[in-house]
Design an enzyme around this catalytic site. Structure first.
Site, PDB file in Angstrom:
ATOM      1  N   TYR A  62     -51.687  16.812 -33.044  1.00 54.51           N
ATOM      2  CA  TYR A  62     -50.611  17.729 -33.409  1.00 54.51           C
ATOM      3  C   TYR A  62     -49.482  16.930 -34.058  1.00 54.51           C
ATOM      4  O   TYR A  62     -49.207  15.793 -33.680  1.00 54.51           O
ATOM      5  CB  TYR A  62     -50.024  18.426 -32.172  1.00 54.51           C
ATOM      6  CG  TYR A  62     -50.950  19.313 -31.387  1.00 54.51           C
ATOM      7  CD1 TYR A  62     -52.282  19.510 -31.756  1.00 54.51           C
ATOM      8  CD2 TYR A  62     -50.488  19.972 -30.252  1.00 54.51           C
ATOM      9  CE1 TYR A  62     -53.114  20.332 -31.012  1.00 54.51           C
ATOM     10  CE2 TYR A  62     -51.315  20.802 -29.498  1.00 54.51           C
ATOM     11  CZ  TYR A  62     -52.628  20.971 -29.884  1.00 54.51           C
ATOM     12  OH  TYR A  62     -53.457  21.777 -29.148  1.00 54.51           O
ATOM     13  N   ARG A  80     -48.213  21.062 -20.641  1.00 58.60           N
ATOM     14  CA  ARG A  80     -49.654  20.832 -20.780  1.00 58.60           C
ATOM     15  C   ARG A  80     -49.872  19.329 -20.896  1.00 58.60           C
ATOM     16  O   ARG A  80     -49.585  18.750 -21.949  1.00 58.60           O
ATOM     17  CB  ARG A  80     -50.220  21.517 -22.030  1.00 58.60           C
ATOM     18  CG  ARG A  80     -50.038  23.028 -22.100  1.00 58.60           C
ATOM     19  CD  ARG A  80     -50.755  23.581 -23.330  1.00 58.60           C
ATOM     20  NE  ARG A  80     -50.346  24.928 -23.653  1.00 58.60           N
ATOM     21  CZ  ARG A  80     -50.851  26.034 -23.101  1.00 58.60           C
ATOM     22  NH1 ARG A  80     -51.785  25.932 -22.174  1.00 58.60           N
ATOM     23  NH2 ARG A  80     -50.433  27.227 -23.471  1.00 58.60           N
ATOM     24  N   HIS A 104     -40.714  25.733 -20.934  1.00 51.94           N
ATOM     25  CA  HIS A 104     -41.480  25.222 -22.074  1.00 51.94           C
ATOM     26  C   HIS A 104     -40.807  24.012 -22.704  1.00 51.94           C
ATOM     27  O   HIS A 104     -41.326  23.436 -23.652  1.00 51.94           O
ATOM     28  CB  HIS A 104     -41.633  26.364 -23.103  1.00 51.94           C
ATOM     29  CG  HIS A 104     -42.558  26.056 -24.230  1.00 51.94           C
ATOM     30  ND1 HIS A 104     -42.120  25.965 -25.533  1.00 51.94           N
ATOM     31  CD2 HIS A 104     -43.891  25.819 -24.262  1.00 51.94           C
ATOM     32  CE1 HIS A 104     -43.141  25.703 -26.326  1.00 51.94           C
ATOM     33  NE2 HIS A 104     -44.232  25.605 -25.586  1.00 51.94           N
TER      34      HIS A 104
END
Length: 724
Positions: free
Chosen positions: A475, A382, A442
Site C-alpha cells: 500500500y 490491522r 481508525h
C-alpha cells in the site's frame, strides 16, 4: 447557482464502488502488466466483490427488510440500489472469467498449463487420482440431504459441489460436498511426457482444478450409489454485523459473539455455474432462502479469489521486478539505537512502500529496550498475523516499560486476529483498551515517552496506514516521525481520551474526529474560498480513498463556484460529479490504480502561498468524520510540505498511464499520453526515484531537474519520464 439538493449532482456510492472494481479489472485485462500480475488483479477483484456483497449488499438488504425508506445521495431507495447493483456485479463476474479464459493460453505459452480433468493424459489423470485418494479423500465429508438429515450448513465463501446420486431403486438423492479451502485449488500433475520418457521442460507447471478432480472421483465418496450429476456452487453471506454496544458488559465478548453469528448470516449471493439445471438451482434457492435476484450464474471456474496459489508460483519472470525500498539518509546514517537522535534533528517523513517500513519497526524495537524509555502507547487496527509490531510491544512490556495499546476489535474481518492479539498483550501486562463504545478507532499513532536528563521528551509516529509490515510493502502510505512538543502534548491528550475519560475538544495541532475534524476542515475550505474572493489564486488538492460525505461534497462544489481550483485524487468511491456546469467546472477527479494500492490521505491547502498539508487516517465519509476516532496532523517541516506538493501530489496528477478521470456523467475515462507526451506512471516514477530524491540526496543529474518541473503552481502536463 444550481440547487445542491438535486440528487442528479451525486453519484451512487455502491455503483461508484463497483466502478472501482472495474478499474481494477482493467489492470487484469491490460497486456502491459506482467502475466501473473494480471492473475493477481483478478483475485483482487473477486475478493473485493465478495466483501462488497457481504457488507454493502448485506447492509442494503437489512435496510430493505427493516422497511428503511431513506434515499441515497442520488435519490435511490435500498430496493432500487439493489436492482441497479445486480446487472453491474454480474457483468464484472462475467468479464473476470472472460479475462481468465483469455489469460490461460498465454499462461500455457509461458509454461503454466491449467487444465480441465478431461484434458489430462492417462498418466496425468493417474497422478490426479492419486492426489484425491491420498490427500483429498480423507479430508472430504459428503453431507446427505433427506428426511432424516437436514440440509447441511453451507459456510460463507466456501466452494461446494451439489451432487445428485441414485440408489439401486433409481431414487435420486441430493448431497453436498465441500471443496476444502485447506487444499490447493490447483493440483499439480506431471508433464505429459515426464513419466513416460523422463523429459519435461524446466520450470513448466501442469495444474488441474481441484473441484474437477473431486467431481471425477465422487464415486469413492458414495459407494453403492450412482453419481448422476454434480455442479459447483458458492454462497456469500451477509457479514454486516449490528452490534448493540450500549447493552454490552464486555466488548471483547460481544465482538466474539458477533463474529460467530456472522457465519450464519443470510445468503446475499448464490453463485452457480451457468450449466446448473433448474432443479438443482431451485433446490439450493429454497434451502438457502435465496431469492431469484440473489442467484448469479456465470462460467466456471467459481471462486477466483482462490487463485492466489497461481500467482504464488515461482515465476519471477512473469511478475513485477522486485524492489528494495529506500531509507532516508538521516536514518541510514543512524544506528538503530540512535533513531531518537535522528528524529531530534528534524521531522522525518516516510513514503511507503517507496520508503522502507523498517524504520518504524526500528523505532519500536529501540523503544522496547532503551533504558531511557518509560512508556509506549499505540493504536492498532490491522496488524496481521506474526506481527513484528506486536512482538516489539510484548518485549517492551517484559522489559518493564509501561505499554498501553488500543486494539480495535471492530476492525472488519480482522476481529478474530485482533482478539488474539489483545489477549496476548494482556497476558504480558500490557494495558489494553478494546475499543470505544459507539466508535471505531481508525487513527494511526504511536507515542514513545523518554527520559532525557532532567526532562521528558515525547516522540511520535503518525501515519495513514496500519502498523502492518506486510501491507506496508503493498500500500502507498505516509508516515511521520517527530518530537515536536505540540505533537507530543496532543498525543498525550489523545491517548488520555482513548484510555480514560478525558474529553479533549481542542488540540494544538491534531484534527481529531468525531470531535473537531469536520468543523476544522470546513474552516480550511472556507478560508480558501475567502482567498479566491479576494483575488488570490486558490487551490485544494485532496487525496483519499473515498469521498461520499454530502456536506464535504457541497463545500467543494461551493469552492468550485467561487473559482477555487479543486484536484481530487480518489482511489475508490466518489459521489461527487466533476465538470457540471455552474457547479463543479473547477473540479477534477483522478483515480490511480496500479501496482500498489493507493492508501495515503493528504489534504493540501494553498492558503495564499503559505501552504498547509494535513496527513492522516480519515477519508471524507460520514463514518470517518462522525462515527470513528480519526486523526489528521499537519506537516510542519517546509521541506516535507514541498515534497508532498511538488513530488507526490504533482506526479499523481501528471499520471497519464495509470490514471482514470471521472466525467460529469459518472463514467471513468483512462488517461493516455498524447503524441507529444512522455508516458508518466506515477507509482513507477516514485519507485524509481525513491525517497532520496525528495531530500536532494542523489547525485544523479538526470533526476533533480525532473522534480523542478513538477509543481502545483503550474498547469500540470505529463512531463516526467521513468528515470529507470
Amino acid at each position: 447557482m444550481r440547487e445542491l439538493g438535486d440528487p442528479h449532482l451525486y453519484i451512487n456510492r455502491e455503483l461508484s464502488l463497483l466502478d472501482f472494481q472495474e478499474r481494477v479489472l482493467e489492470e487484469a485485462e491490460d497486456a502491459r502488466n506482467p502475466l501473473l500480475e494480471r492473475v493477481k488483479f483478478l483475485t483482487i477483484v473477486a475478493s473485493n466483490l465478495g466483501e462488497f456483497f457481504m457488507v454493502r449488499v448485506g447492509g442494503l438488504k437489512q435496510q430493505m427488510e427493516a422497511g428503511v425508506a431513506e434515499r441515497s445521495l442520488d435519490g435511490m431507495t435500498p430496493t432500487e440500489q439493489l436492482a441497479a447493483i445486480r446487472p453491474r456485479a454480474l457483468a464484472i463476474m462475467d468479464r473476470s472469467r472472460a479475462c481468465l479464459h483469455a489469460l490461460l493460453p498465454e499462461l500455457a505459452e509461458a509454461g503454466i498449463h491449467v487444465l480441465h480433468y478431461a484434458e489430462l493424459s492417462p498418466l496425468q489423470r493417474a497422478a490426479a487420482d492419486a492426489f484425491f485418494d491420498e490427500v483429498a479423500f480423507p479430508v472430504l465429508t459428503p453431507l446427505a440431504f433427506d428426511p432424516g438429515r437436514p440440509f447441511p450448513h453451507i459456510s460463507n465463501l466456501s466452494l461446494n459441489l451439489a451432487v445428485v446420486v441414485e440408489d439401486e431403486h433409481g431414487e435420486a438423492r441430493f448431497a453436498r460436498v465441500k471443496i476444502p479451502g485447506s487444499l490447493p485449488r490447483l493440483v499439480r500433475v506431471p508433464a505429459p511426457a515426464t513419466l513416460e520418457t523422463g523429459i519435461g521442460r524446466v520450470g513448466e507447471q501442469w495444474l488441474v482444478w481441484l473441484e474437477e478432480v473431486v467431481a471425477a472421483r465422487l464415486g469413492r465418496l458414495f459407494p453403492g450409489l450412482q453419481v448422476v450429476e454434480s455442479y459447483a456452487f458458492r454462497i456469500t453471506r451477509d457479514a454486516e454485523m449490528v452490534i448493540q454496544e450500549l447493552e454490552a458488559d464486555d466488548l471483547l465478548e460481544l465482538i466474539e459473539r458477533g463474529v460467530r453469528q456472522r457465519r450464519f448470516g443470510s445468503v446475499v449471493r448464490l453463485t452457480l455455474e451457468e450449466s446448473t439445471p433448474d432443479h438443482i438451482r431451485e433446490l439450493l434457492k429454497e434451502n438457502l432462502s435465496a431469492g431469484s435476484d440473489d442467484v448469479y450464474c456465470t462460467k466456471a471456474p467459481l471462486a477466483l479469489s482462490a487463485l492466489t496459489g497461481l500467482y504464488d508460483l515461482d515465476r519471477p519472470d512473469l511478475k513485477e521486478t522486485p524492489f528494495v525500498p529506500g531509507v532516508p539518509a538521516v536514518l541510514r546514517e543512524s544506528r538503530e539505537a540512535d533513531i531518537f537522535a535522528a528524529i531530534r534533528r528534524r521531522d522525518i517523513l516516510l513514503h511507503h512502500p517507496f520508503d522502507s517500513f523498517a524504520p518504524v519497526l526500528d523505532f519500536l524495537r529501540a523503544a522496547s529496550v532503551d533504558p531511557a524509555v518509560l512508556a509506549i502507547k499505540m493504536t492498532l487496527y490491522r496488524v496481521g498475523r506474526d506481527s513484528p509490531v506486536v512482538a516489539a510491544l510484548l518485549d517492551a512490556a517484559r522489559n518493564g516499560k509501561q505499554v498501553a495499546v488500543l486494539v480495535e476489535l471492530k476492525a472488519r474481518f480482522d476481529e478474530e486476529s485482533n482478539i488474539e492479539w489483545a489477549r496476548a498483550l494482556e497476558a504480558e501486562g500490557v494495558h489494553v483498551v478494546r475499543g470505544l463504545l459507539g466508535l471505531k478507532t481508525h487513527s494511526k499513532i504511536a507515542l514513545v515517552v523518554r527520559q532525557e536528563g532532567d526532562s521528558i521528551r515525547r516522540y511520535v509516529h503518525l501515519g495513514t496506514g496500519n502498523y502492518n509490515a506486510v501491507t506496508a510493502q503493498l500500500y502507498t502510505d505516509i508516515g511521520l516521525f517527530s518530537c515536536d512538543e505540540a505533537f507530543g502534548a496532543d498525543a498525550s491528550d489523545f491517548f488520555n481520551y482513548l484510555t480514560g475519560y478525558a474529553a479533549v475538544q481542542d488540540y494544538r495541532l491534531f484534527l481529531v474526529a468525531p470531535s473537531g475534524m469536520r468543523s476544522r476542515l470546513t474552516q480550511l475550505i472556507a478560508r480558501e474560498v475567502d482567498l479566491a474572493r479576494s483575488g488570490e489564486r486558490a487551490h485544494l488538492v485532496f487525496k483519499m480513498n473515498a469521498l461520499v460525505d454530502r456536506q464535504m461534497i457541497n463545500l467543494l462544489y461551493a469552492a468550485s463556484q467561487e473559482s477555487v481550483k479543486v484536484d481530487l485524487l480518489v482511489r475508490g468511491t466518489c459521489s461527487l460529479r466533476p465538470g457540471v456546469a455552474g457547479v463543479s467546472e473547477n473540479i477534477r477527479v483522478t483515480s490511480i490504480v496500479g501496482r500498489f494500492l493507493e492508501h495515503s490521505r493528504i489534504y493540501y491547502f494553498r492558503n495564499g502561498g503559505a501552504e498547509e498539508a494535513y496527513v492522516g487516517s480519515a477519508d471524507l465519509m460520514p463514518r470517518n468524520l462522525d462515527r470513528r476516532v480519526e486523526l489528521l496532523f499537519p506537516v510542519l517541516d517546509r521541506r516535507l510540505v514541498d515534497y508532498l506538493r511538488d513530488t507526490v501530489l504533482a506526479v499523481y496528477l501528471a499520471d497519464n498511464v495509470r490514471a482514470r478521470h471521472l466525467q460529469a456523467g459518472g463514467s471513468w475515462v483512462r488517461a493516455h499520453p498524447g503524441p507529444d507526451d512522455v508516458p508518466t506512471d506515477s507509482q513507477a516514477w516514485l519507485l524509481a526515484t525513491q525517497s532520496a530524491l525528495r531530500l536532494g540526496e542523489t547525485a544523479d543529474p538526470e533526476l533533480r531537474p525532473i522534480v523542478g518541473q513538477l509543481s502545483l503552481d503550474v498547469e500540470l502536463q505529463p512531463l516526467l519520464s521513468d528515470p529507470a
